[in-house]
Design a protein around this motif. Structure first.
Motif, short mmCIF file in Angstrom:
data_model
loop_
_atom_site.label_atom_id
_atom_site.label_comp_id
_atom_site.label_asym_id
_atom_site.label_seq_id
_atom_site.Cartn_x
_atom_site.Cartn_y
_atom_site.Cartn_z
N GLY A 8 0.40 -1.68 0.07
CA GLY A 8 0.02 0.46 -0.04
C GLY A 8 0.85 1.11 -0.48
O GLY A 8 -0.04 2.44 -0.04
N GLY A 9 2.67 0.97 0.02
CA GLY A 9 3.07 2.08 0.19
C GLY A 9 2.49 2.83 -1.43
O GLY A 9 2.63 2.34 -2.08
N GLY A 10 3.68 4.23 -0.74
CA GLY A 10 3.05 5.03 -2.47
C GLY A 10 3.78 5.82 -2.52
O GLY A 10 4.71 6.90 -1.40
N SER A 11 3.63 7.27 -3.65
CA SER A 11 4.34 8.49 -3.48
C SER A 11 2.74 9.30 -3.69
O SER A 11 2.02 9.51 -4.40
N VAL A 12 2.64 10.55 -2.53
CA VAL A 12 1.02 11.14 -2.94
C VAL A 12 1.67 12.70 -2.58
O VAL A 12 2.99 13.08 -1.65
N GLN A 13 1.12 13.14 -2.52
CA GLN A 13 1.48 15.42 -1.98
C GLN A 13 0.76 15.16 -0.87
O GLN A 13 -0.08 14.13 -0.78
N ALA A 14 1.00 16.54 -0.26
CA ALA A 14 1.03 16.53 1.15
C ALA A 14 -0.68 16.88 0.61
O ALA A 14 -0.81 17.43 0.16
N GLY A 15 -1.20 16.23 1.93
CA GLY A 15 -2.52 16.74 2.15
C GLY A 15 -3.30 15.22 1.45
O GLY A 15 -4.57 15.27 2.19
N GLY A 16 -2.71 14.34 1.11
CA GLY A 16 -2.94 13.25 0.12
C GLY A 16 -3.21 12.25 1.32
O GLY A 16 -3.04 12.13 2.91
N SER A 17 -4.05 10.63 1.45
CA SER A 17 -4.16 10.17 2.72
C SER A 17 -3.47 8.27 1.37
O SER A 17 -3.61 8.50 -0.29
N LEU A 18 -2.85 7.68 2.25
CA LEU A 18 -2.75 6.18 1.34
C LEU A 18 -3.34 5.16 2.93
O LEU A 18 -3.27 5.53 4.14
N ARG A 19 -3.78 4.03 2.63
CA ARG A 19 -3.61 3.15 2.99
C ARG A 19 -2.92 1.63 3.41
O ARG A 19 -2.97 1.02 2.16
N LEU A 20 -1.99 1.59 4.33
CA LEU A 20 -1.37 0.50 4.63
C LEU A 20 -1.52 -1.13 4.57
O LEU A 20 -2.82 -0.51 5.53
N SER A 21 -1.57 -1.40 4.70
CA SER A 21 -2.24 -3.50 5.07
C SER A 21 -1.13 -4.27 5.38
O SER A 21 -0.11 -3.66 5.00
N CYS A 22 -1.04 -4.88 6.21
CA CYS A 22 -0.01 -5.62 7.01
C CYS A 22 -0.79 -7.13 6.97
O CYS A 22 -1.16 -7.27 8.12
#
Length: 125
Positions: A8-22
């Motif tokens: 779920g990692g990656g590149s995003v602009q400030a203010g954005g969202s990401l969801r990591l999974s384990c």
């Protein structure tokens, strides 16, 4: 043995969202708590969030409180880290970790027995 695989990692602009999974496999019954850590080159690994598997109780580092949410899906044996309002200072490799010892589970790397390989999160300004 417990195996942990982050995604779920990656590149995003400030203010954005990401969801990591384990995703957890192996002796899943032996887990007491799980956590997310992050690390940038040249710095120590930093605890981000922790969840107790049994109770679902959570704890967050001050730097992410109110922006990140740790959660779990017991059926899927997966732990998540929802990251909102991301900042450039959140840029790091993020690691999932599991503890099998039981009892109080402080958010320090030495406490945890199993680690994933990490996933990179990059936040640009």
């Amino acid at each position: 043995q417990v195996q942990l695989v982050e995604s779920g990692g990656g590149s995003v602009q400030a203010g954005g969202s990401l969801r990591l999974s384990c995703a957890v496999s192996g002796a899943t019954y032996s887990r007491n708590c799980m956590a997310w850590f992050r690390q940038v080159p040249g710095k120590e690994r930093e605890g981000v969030a922790r969840i107790y598997i049994g109770s679902g109780s959570t704890y967050y580092a001050d730097s992410v409180k109110g922006r990140f949410t740790i959660s779990q899906d017991k059926v899927k044996n997966t732990v998540y880290l929802q990251m909102n309002s991301l900042k450039p200072e959140d840029t790091a490799a993020y690691y999932c970790a599991a503890d099998k010892k039981g009892g109080y589970c402080p958010l320090v790397p030495q406490r945890f027995d199993y680690w994933g390989q990490g996933t990179q999160v990059t936040v640009s300004s």
